[in-house]
Design a protein around this motif. Structure first.
Motif, PDB file in Angstrom:
ATOM      1  N   ALA A 207       5.866  23.867  87.349  1.00  0.00           N
ATOM      2  CA  ALA A 207       5.969  24.887  88.391  1.00  0.00           C
ATOM      3  C   ALA A 207       5.147  26.127  88.086  1.00  0.00           C
ATOM      4  O   ALA A 207       5.208  27.103  88.833  1.00  0.00           O
ATOM      5  N   ARG A 208       4.370  26.108  87.025  1.00  0.00           N
ATOM      6  CA  ARG A 208       3.607  27.293  86.637  1.00  0.00           C
ATOM      7  C   ARG A 208       2.323  27.442  87.449  1.00  0.00           C
ATOM      8  O   ARG A 208       1.866  26.512  88.081  1.00  0.00           O
ATOM      9  N   ARG A 209       1.792  28.657  87.418  1.00  0.00           N
ATOM     10  CA  ARG A 209       0.514  29.005  88.044  1.00  0.00           C
ATOM     11  C   ARG A 209       0.560  28.934  89.564  1.00  0.00           C
ATOM     12  O   ARG A 209      -0.454  28.692  90.210  1.00  0.00           O
ATOM     13  N   HIS A 210       1.752  29.124  90.114  1.00  0.00           N
ATOM     14  CA  HIS A 210       1.889  29.214  91.567  1.00  0.00           C
ATOM     15  C   HIS A 210       2.628  30.480  91.985  1.00  0.00           C
ATOM     16  O   HIS A 210       3.070  30.592  93.126  1.00  0.00           O
ATOM     17  N   GLY A 211       2.809  31.419  91.043  1.00  0.00           N
ATOM     18  CA  GLY A 211       3.412  32.692  91.390  1.00  0.00           C
ATOM     19  C   GLY A 211       4.917  32.756  91.262  1.00  0.00           C
ATOM     20  O   GLY A 211       5.517  33.785  91.585  1.00  0.00           O
ATOM     21  N   LEU A 212       5.565  31.687  90.777  1.00  0.00           N
ATOM     22  CA  LEU A 212       7.023  31.705  90.676  1.00  0.00           C
ATOM     23  C   LEU A 212       7.497  32.768  89.696  1.00  0.00           C
ATOM     24  O   LEU A 212       8.499  33.447  89.941  1.00  0.00           O
ATOM     25  N   GLY A 213       6.798  32.943  88.590  1.00  0.00           N
ATOM     26  CA  GLY A 213       7.190  33.966  87.628  1.00  0.00           C
ATOM     27  C   GLY A 213       7.183  35.355  88.228  1.00  0.00           C
ATOM     28  O   GLY A 213       8.089  36.165  87.977  1.00  0.00           O
ATOM     29  N   GLU A 214       6.155  35.640  89.062  1.00  0.00           N
ATOM     30  CA  GLU A 214       6.089  36.946  89.715  1.00  0.00           C
ATOM     31  C   GLU A 214       7.241  37.137  90.691  1.00  0.00           C
ATOM     32  O   GLU A 214       7.820  38.221  90.794  1.00  0.00           O
ATOM     33  N   VAL A 215       7.575  36.076  91.439  1.00  0.00           N
ATOM     34  CA  VAL A 215       8.683  36.163  92.389  1.00  0.00           C
ATOM     35  C   VAL A 215       9.991  36.445  91.664  1.00  0.00           C
ATOM     36  O   VAL A 215      10.772  37.320  92.058  1.00  0.00           O
ATOM     37  N   LEU A 216      10.250  35.706  90.583  1.00  0.00           N
ATOM     38  CA  LEU A 216      11.489  35.901  89.841  1.00  0.00           C
ATOM     39  C   LEU A 216      11.551  37.304  89.239  1.00  0.00           C
ATOM     40  O   LEU A 216      12.585  37.982  89.304  1.00  0.00           O
ATOM     41  N   THR A 217      10.433  37.773  88.677  1.00  0.00           N
ATOM     42  CA  THR A 217      10.415  39.111  88.098  1.00  0.00           C
ATOM     43  C   THR A 217      10.679  40.174  89.147  1.00  0.00           C
ATOM     44  O   THR A 217      11.394  41.154  88.902  1.00  0.00           O
ATOM     45  N   SER A 218      10.113  39.983  90.342  1.00  0.00           N
ATOM     46  CA  SER A 218      10.319  40.978  91.399  1.00  0.00           C
ATOM     47  C   SER A 218      11.780  41.045  91.833  1.00  0.00           C
ATOM     48  O   SER A 218      12.260  42.104  92.237  1.00  0.00           O
ATOM     49  N   LEU A 219      12.519  39.929  91.732  1.00  0.00           N
ATOM     50  CA  LEU A 219      13.944  39.958  92.060  1.00  0.00           C
ATOM     51  C   LEU A 219      14.699  40.871  91.093  1.00  0.00           C
ATOM     52  O   LEU A 219      15.554  41.667  91.507  1.00  0.00           O
ATOM     53  N   VAL A 220      14.400  40.744  89.806  1.00  0.00           N
ATOM     54  CA  VAL A 220      15.052  41.597  88.818  1.00  0.00           C
ATOM     55  C   VAL A 220      14.654  43.055  89.025  1.00  0.00           C
ATOM     56  O   VAL A 220      15.497  43.963  88.940  1.00  0.00           O
ATOM     57  N   GLU A 221      13.384  43.295  89.312  1.00  0.00           N
ATOM     58  CA  GLU A 221      12.940  44.675  89.513  1.00  0.00           C
ATOM     59  C   GLU A 221      13.580  45.288  90.758  1.00  0.00           C
ATOM     60  O   GLU A 221      13.982  46.459  90.749  1.00  0.00           O
TER      61      GLU A 221
END
Length: 320
Positions: free
Chosen positions: A243-257
């Motif tokens: 699931a990497r390199r499709h922006g999922l990490g950014e989406v999850l981080t933005s939820l915490v922020e």
């Protein structure tokens, strides 16, 4: 990301900046491809999420405005798939990764909105581009505005709050991720007992946790745990390899922020294993600063961690 001319970032376009988006689309579709102006704009533009890719020339004078070099839009309402369209890249910015950056920005927006997937009509010559991004054709070719198209689809992870029933999936995700690094051992009952009931753990400790699920498997996770005063800690950000390199990490981080901002947090902190070099680069790209020093956990993995922090106020967006 970097382009031949400068630095590129992708974000949701503010309503005041939409005229630049429409001008770029007119240049690409109407002038460049002969699409009738009467159908290039439609009523969906009023409710769509528009994403823009902006380029900053490092040689430009101070205060120079960034240049819009790519755009696309997302329409539809969950739980239906989102529909991506009007993907346009300025002619002199093509073949530099701008289209991919815009598409990833649209996918992040779709995940944030809760769309289970994306449907789009790809111009036939661009089908290979979308295939490389994980899309598959779903039907025969057809004519649209005098240009051959094919419908393409892609599933997206569903991001939702964690439950205790996610225990096995989280153990598999975290254990597999740790297994990518020599010496990392997941000792659940000895060191990470919260994994047996993750929903109950975060509820009891005043935090929140989310997971990303795709085809019944947990492919991502993240959590926020409150700290002293006006701080909080970002915890357990993991994205499975597929699931990497499709922006999922950014989406999850933005939820915490977003959650941190809602709680009045002024500083978000995290600790990351010194072996996780990719994670260090990811956090730095999202505005986290590595502090001096480290800490040893004296665990089975012989873990040493670096501290990172991000200070608010901060306007979360879809920057990639």
């Amino acid at each position: 990301m970097k382009t031949p001319l400068g630095s590129l970032w992708v974000t949701v376009v503010a309503r005041a900046d939409l005229p630049a988006v429409f001008a770029l689309r007119h240049e690409v579709f109407v002038v460049g491809q002969g699409v009738p102006a009467a159908i290039e704009r439609d009523e969906l533009d009023d409710t769509a999420v528009h994403v823009g890719a902006y380029e900053v020339d490092p040689e430009a004078p101070a205060g120079a405005q960034p240049r819009l070099v790519g755009t696309g839009r997302l329409v539809g309402e969950p739980p239906e798939p989102g529909r991506v369209g009007r993907m346009a890249v300025r002619a002199d910015a093509r073949r530099g990764g701008v289209g991919t950056a815009v598409l990833r920005g649209l996918e992040r927006a779709a995940m944030r909105r809760g769309h289970p997937g994306i449907v789009l009509h790809a111009q036939r010559h661009a089908a290979d581009f979308y295939e490389k991004a994980g899309y598959t054709a779903a039907g025969p070719e057809f004519d649209e505005a005098g240009i051959r198209h094919v419908e393409m689809r892609k599933e997206l992870p569903l991001v939702r709050p964690v439950t205790d029933a996610d225990s096995a999936g989280l153990i598999e995700l975290i254990g597999t991720t740790w297994g990518e690094y020599p010496g990392c051992v997941l000792d659940i009952d000895g060191e990470e007992p919260w994994l047996r009931a993750p929903g109950s753990y975060y509820a009891a400790n005043g935090g929140r946790m989310w997971v990303a699920e795709l085809r019944g498997a947990i492919v991502g996770s993240i959590a926020l745990r409150p700290g002293p005063d006006d701080t909080a800690e970002l915890k357990s950000l993991y994205v499975g390899a597929a699931a990497r390199r499709h922006g999922l990490g950014e989406v999850l981080t933005s939820l915490v922020e977003d959650e941190a901002l809602a709680r009045g947090v002024r500083q978000l902190e995290l600790w990351t294993d010194t072996r996780f070099a990719d994670a260090h680069r990811f956090y730095a790209r999202l505005g986290y600063t590595r502090l001096p020093g480290s800490r040893e956990l004296h665990d089975l993995s012989n873990t040493v961690e670096y501290p990172f922090v991000k200070t608010f106020p901060y306007t979360a967006d879809l920057a990639g």
